[in-house]
Design an enzyme around this catalytic site. Structure first.
Site, short mmCIF file in Angstrom:
data_model
loop_
_atom_site.label_atom_id
_atom_site.label_comp_id
_atom_site.label_asym_id
_atom_site.label_seq_id
_atom_site.Cartn_x
_atom_site.Cartn_y
_atom_site.Cartn_z
N HIS A 1 -18.52 -6.27 -32.46
CA HIS A 1 -19.90 -6.66 -32.76
C HIS A 1 -20.01 -7.08 -34.24
O HIS A 1 -19.38 -6.47 -35.11
CB HIS A 1 -20.85 -5.48 -32.51
CG HIS A 1 -20.80 -4.94 -31.11
ND1 HIS A 1 -20.05 -3.84 -30.77
CD2 HIS A 1 -21.38 -5.38 -29.99
CE1 HIS A 1 -20.19 -3.60 -29.47
NE2 HIS A 1 -20.99 -4.54 -28.96
N ASP B 1 -13.50 -1.76 -30.48
CA ASP B 1 -14.09 -2.21 -29.22
C ASP B 1 -13.78 -3.67 -28.90
O ASP B 1 -14.24 -4.20 -27.88
CB ASP B 1 -15.61 -1.95 -29.19
CG ASP B 1 -16.30 -2.30 -30.49
OD1 ASP B 1 -15.65 -2.86 -31.40
OD2 ASP B 1 -17.51 -1.99 -30.61
N HIS C 1 -24.26 -1.55 -38.15
CA HIS C 1 -25.51 -2.21 -37.73
C HIS C 1 -26.73 -1.71 -38.51
O HIS C 1 -27.81 -2.30 -38.40
CB HIS C 1 -25.77 -1.99 -36.23
CG HIS C 1 -24.75 -2.62 -35.34
ND1 HIS C 1 -24.37 -3.95 -35.45
CD2 HIS C 1 -24.00 -2.10 -34.33
CE1 HIS C 1 -23.45 -4.23 -34.53
NE2 HIS C 1 -23.19 -3.12 -33.85
N ASP D 1 -14.69 -4.95 -35.82
CA ASP D 1 -15.40 -4.48 -34.64
C ASP D 1 -15.78 -5.70 -33.77
O ASP D 1 -15.94 -6.80 -34.28
CB ASP D 1 -16.67 -3.76 -35.09
CG ASP D 1 -17.37 -2.99 -33.99
OD1 ASP D 1 -17.17 -1.76 -33.91
OD2 ASP D 1 -18.14 -3.60 -33.21
ZN LIG Z 1 -18.97 -2.39 -31.91
#
Ligand SMILES: [Zn+2]
Length: 310
Positions: free
Chosen positions: A165, A247, A126, A163
């Site tokens: 995200h 995740d 991120h 991931d």
């Molecule tokens: Zn994540």
């Protein structure tokens, strides 16, 4: 030839306050699951070096790196964004997390290891060119890709991100025009979901596959087969880097996808086949998210065991 397992004790000392889901226990769980799996004797254990100022500034704005180095706290916490903080060990941990990928690349390109897994935190995908967010300080996988391209002289590096995200930071860095021919980024992620990006491709080198909440491994595998693999075959990467977040696991309550260990094994095998075809098998995988301690540990074992079976 073996798989390198790269970590550093500094990565256990970074913590962002009581109750924060991105806790040191995550890395402890991965280390313990790897140890208990009996895999360690098949792996080369290496200590992550500190990424240098120059290595970090290949993908981050100089002013951002200077700000992080200058403001790293001697005591207490420095809050970087609502989710991300530094304690007195965080700068070292973040530099080790980025340095791990560089060492991983050097280990595989020198022939010392067939591939590598970096058991690191803080995570990185991120972090954008100019800011930290979402538990990430430096963009570890981006620093690694830039090292391979600018230091080792590679021409094409693929980054795979599974991931839960979207890796908005990696996308922010490599959708810039100067990187577009050199980096292909392919990912799937839950959408709509934090960081609420990835539903449009900002550049032709981005292969984003948004998945609806509740999607399981079958849908994830479909995304890999229909979207990632054709793009990777066209791109012919000389090195594969993986943003390995776990995740998207069914047991991970931070995310809403439903993958299981077998899905990570399957995805890893697909990527190993691409690497064998185009990249002399070279893969450096770097840990990202994963917040159910048991699922994270089990998934990391499944992934590393697969990498070590080649
Ligand atoms: Zn994540």
């Amino acid at each position: 030839m073996t798989t390198a397992y790269i970590t550093h004790v500094d990565c256990l000392r970074h913590e962002m306050g009581r109750g924060h889901p991105e806790s040191p226990q995550r890395l402890t769980s991965v280390n313990e699951h790897i140890r208990d799996s009996g895999l360690l004797e098949k792996l080369i254990s290496l200590e992550a070096p500190l990424a240098s100022d120059v290595q970090l500034k290949r993908v981050h704005r100089a002013a951002y790196i200077d700000l992080i180095f200058a403001n790293a706290p001697d005591e207490g916490y420095l809050q970087l964004d609502p989710d991300t903080a530094m304690n007195p060990h965080s700068l070292a941990a973040a530099r080790r997390a980025a340095g791990a990928g560089i060492l991983g690349i050097d280990a595989v390109t020198s022939g010392r290891a067939a591939n590598a897994f970096c058991a690191i935190r803080p995570c990185g995908h991120h972090a954008t060119q100019a800011r930290s967010m979402g538990f990430c300080i430096f963009n570890n996988v981006a620093v690694a890709a830039a090292h391979a391209l600018e230091q080792d002289g590679l021409e094409r590096v693929a980054i795979i991100d599974f991931d839960v995200h979207h890796g908005n930071g990696t996308e922010d860095i490599f959708s810039a025009s100067e990187w577009q021919d050199k980096v292909l980024m392919a990912g799937f992620f839950q959408h709509p979901f934090y960081p609420y990006s990835g539903n449009v491709n900002p550049a032709p080198n981005m292969v984003n596959v948004p998945l609806a909440a509740g999607s399981d491994g079958a849908l994830a595998r479909q995304a890999v087969e229909k979207r990632w693999l054709p793009a990777l075959e066209d791109f012919e990467p000389q090195l594969l880097l993986i943003s390995a977040g776990f995740d998207a696991h069914r047991d991970d309550l931070l995310g809403g996808l439903a993958l299981v260990e077998d899905d990570y094994v399957w995805i890893t095998r697909q990527l190993m086949a691409i690497a064998a075809r185009f990249a002399q098998g070279q893969i450096v995988s770097m840990m990202e998210g994963g917040y159910n301690l048991s699922a994270l540990g089990r998934s990391a074992v499944a992934h590393v065991r697969t990498l070590s079976t080649h």
